[in-house]
Write a protein that holds these residues in place. Structure first.
Motif, PDB file in Angstrom:
ATOM      1  N   SER A   1     -12.854 -22.569 -41.436  1.00 33.89           N
ATOM      2  CA  SER A   1     -12.026 -21.778 -42.736  1.00 33.89           C
ATOM      3  C   SER A   1     -12.837 -20.990 -42.518  1.00 33.89           C
ATOM      4  O   SER A   1     -13.550 -20.329 -44.647  1.00 33.89           O
ATOM      5  N   LEU A   2     -13.188 -20.004 -42.247  1.00 34.33           N
ATOM      6  CA  LEU A   2     -14.159 -18.824 -42.540  1.00 34.33           C
ATOM      7  C   LEU A   2     -13.398 -17.607 -42.980  1.00 34.33           C
ATOM      8  O   LEU A   2     -12.718 -16.820 -42.059  1.00 34.33           O
ATOM      9  N   SER A   3     -13.912 -16.936 -43.376  1.00 35.77           N
ATOM     10  CA  SER A   3     -13.618 -15.658 -44.587  1.00 35.77           C
ATOM     11  C   SER A   3     -14.937 -14.617 -44.173  1.00 35.77           C
ATOM     12  O   SER A   3     -15.997 -14.819 -44.207  1.00 35.77           O
ATOM     13  N   TYR A   4     -13.824 -13.738 -42.730  1.00 40.21           N
ATOM     14  CA  TYR A   4     -15.459 -12.826 -41.851  1.00 40.21           C
ATOM     15  C   TYR A   4     -14.645 -11.614 -41.546  1.00 40.21           C
ATOM     16  O   TYR A   4     -13.374 -11.716 -41.667  1.00 40.21           O
TER      17      TYR A   4
ATOM     18  N   ARG B   1     -17.910 -14.083 -46.290  1.00 41.09           N
ATOM     19  CA  ARG B   1     -17.389 -14.419 -47.691  1.00 41.09           C
ATOM     20  C   ARG B   1     -17.364 -15.048 -47.949  1.00 41.09           C
ATOM     21  O   ARG B   1     -16.915 -16.159 -47.870  1.00 41.09           O
ATOM     22  N   ALA B   2     -18.725 -15.738 -48.696  1.00 42.07           N
ATOM     23  CA  ALA B   2     -18.800 -16.845 -49.287  1.00 42.07           C
ATOM     24  C   ALA B   2     -18.423 -16.852 -51.200  1.00 42.07           C
ATOM     25  O   ALA B   2     -18.801 -15.875 -51.808  1.00 42.07           O
ATOM     26  N   LYS B   3     -17.324 -18.147 -51.624  1.00 39.97           N
ATOM     27  CA  LYS B   3     -17.419 -18.091 -53.551  1.00 39.97           C
ATOM     28  C   LYS B   3     -18.479 -18.614 -53.854  1.00 39.97           C
ATOM     29  O   LYS B   3     -18.795 -19.284 -53.580  1.00 39.97           O
ATOM     30  N   LEU B   4     -19.761 -17.537 -54.337  1.00 47.67           N
ATOM     31  CA  LEU B   4     -20.887 -18.557 -55.386  1.00 47.67           C
ATOM     32  C   LEU B   4     -20.915 -18.453 -56.579  1.00 47.67           C
ATOM     33  O   LEU B   4     -20.730 -17.609 -56.933  1.00 47.67           O
TER      34      LEU B   4
ATOM     35  N   ASP C   1      -8.809 -20.461 -38.484  1.00 47.55           N
ATOM     36  CA  ASP C   1      -9.491 -21.439 -37.990  1.00 47.55           C
ATOM     37  C   ASP C   1     -10.649 -20.868 -37.209  1.00 47.55           C
ATOM     38  O   ASP C   1      -9.544 -20.792 -35.763  1.00 47.55           O
ATOM     39  N   LEU C   2     -11.910 -21.012 -37.010  1.00 46.85           N
ATOM     40  CA  LEU C   2     -12.516 -20.843 -35.505  1.00 46.85           C
ATOM     41  C   LEU C   2     -12.885 -22.218 -34.631  1.00 46.85           C
ATOM     42  O   LEU C   2     -13.434 -21.908 -33.495  1.00 46.85           O
ATOM     43  N   TYR C   3     -12.014 -22.722 -34.936  1.00 41.59           N
ATOM     44  CA  TYR C   3     -12.006 -24.098 -34.142  1.00 41.59           C
ATOM     45  C   TYR C   3     -12.688 -23.951 -32.718  1.00 41.59           C
ATOM     46  O   TYR C   3     -11.308 -23.427 -32.087  1.00 41.59           O
ATOM     47  N   ARG C   4     -13.095 -24.598 -31.279  1.00 44.70           N
ATOM     48  CA  ARG C   4     -13.481 -24.011 -29.717  1.00 44.70           C
ATOM     49  C   ARG C   4     -13.664 -22.846 -29.662  1.00 44.70           C
ATOM     50  O   ARG C   4     -12.958 -22.111 -28.496  1.00 44.70           O
ATOM     51  N   LYS C   5     -14.131 -21.956 -30.720  1.00 45.92           N
ATOM     52  CA  LYS C   5     -13.805 -20.489 -30.797  1.00 45.92           C
ATOM     53  C   LYS C   5     -15.251 -19.855 -30.942  1.00 45.92           C
ATOM     54  O   LYS C   5     -16.278 -20.716 -31.026  1.00 45.92           O
TER      55      LYS C   5
ATOM     56  N   ALA D   1     -24.619 -10.001 -49.751  1.00 44.38           N
ATOM     57  CA  ALA D   1     -24.029 -10.163 -48.819  1.00 44.38           C
ATOM     58  C   ALA D   1     -24.893 -10.770 -47.084  1.00 44.38           C
ATOM     59  O   ALA D   1     -25.586 -10.685 -47.034  1.00 44.38           O
ATOM     60  N   ILE D   2     -23.560 -11.577 -46.677  1.00 42.93           N
ATOM     61  CA  ILE D   2     -23.944 -12.464 -45.692  1.00 42.93           C
ATOM     62  C   ILE D   2     -23.537 -11.830 -44.676  1.00 42.93           C
ATOM     63  O   ILE D   2     -22.537 -11.590 -44.135  1.00 42.93           O
TER      64      ILE D   2
END
Length: 202
Positions: free
Chosen positions: A185-188, A21-24, A1-5, A128-129
């Motif tokens: 909820s970023l997958s990075y 990373r995204a599920k498409l 969680d990158l809230y306030r970051k 690739a994002i």
């Protein structure tokens, strides 16, 4: 969680980037990408790059000069002329719909005139994002003079065109619909000289 970051890209020019990373499951016929940036760069820089093996500029949001943002879909682009920044955070959202072939651009919660782009196109899924670099090849081919340096936050990608109310909600950091990429909820993965730090102010 990158809230306030925020992601801080420390160097200029930079070889750093952030892989997302995204599920498409299926090709995109609509999308909205939103993010917040803070920089004093006056040269071109890439914010959001989504490449497939067939097309390196499948989705690209770039700022070629201080008075312009450019959105690419499937290798074709439209430009939006904007006032030069006053050295503050800029919140941008760009959305596109295939059926009408219309691109929308919002800056700091305000819509710009809509433009025609890639009617009937579909954005590929094997992507690739990344943030902070422009891909000239799938997952690479960077030009450091298009690299971002500064701070990035509040990155989202939806597979729909957001309504005007939701565009304004994104600008105000209010509750948002579920997204393919969501800041909270970023997958990075950080690559090179980029760090996660607390946001200095709202």
């Amino acid at each position: 969680d990158l809230y306030r970051k925020v992601f801080v890209f420390r160097k200029d020019p930079s070889s750093a980037y952030v892989v997302l990373r995204a599920k498409l499951e299926q090709p995109l016929h609509n999308f909205t990408v939103c993010l917040r940036s803070y920089t004093d760069l006056s040269r071109p820089y890439s914010l959001f790059s989504y490449a497939t093996k067939a097309q390196d500029n499948e989705i690209l949001l770039i700022k070629p000069k201080p008075s312009e943002y450019r959105l690419y879909v499937g290798g074709k682009s439209v430009s939006f002329r904007v006032p030069e920044g006053r050295g503050d955070w800029e919140h941008v959202c760009a959305s596109w719909e295939s059926a009408a072939g219309v691109a929308q651009f919002w800056l700091n919660g305000k819509p710009w005139p809509r433009k025609g782009l890639q009617r009937g196109y579909a954005v590929g899924v094997e992507a690739a994002i990344m943030l902070g670099q422009e891909q000239d090849a799938f997952g690479g081919g960077f030009d450091v003079y298009n690299s971002f340096s500064g701070e990035l936050a509040d990155v989202y990608l939806w597979d729909v065109g957001l309504s005007p109310e939701k565009m304004r909600a994104a600008y105000q950091s209010l509750r948002l619909p579920p997204a393919i990429l969501a800041w909270k909820s970023l997958s990075y993965e950080l690559k090179g000289d980029v760090v996660v730090k607390p946001r200095l102010r709202e």
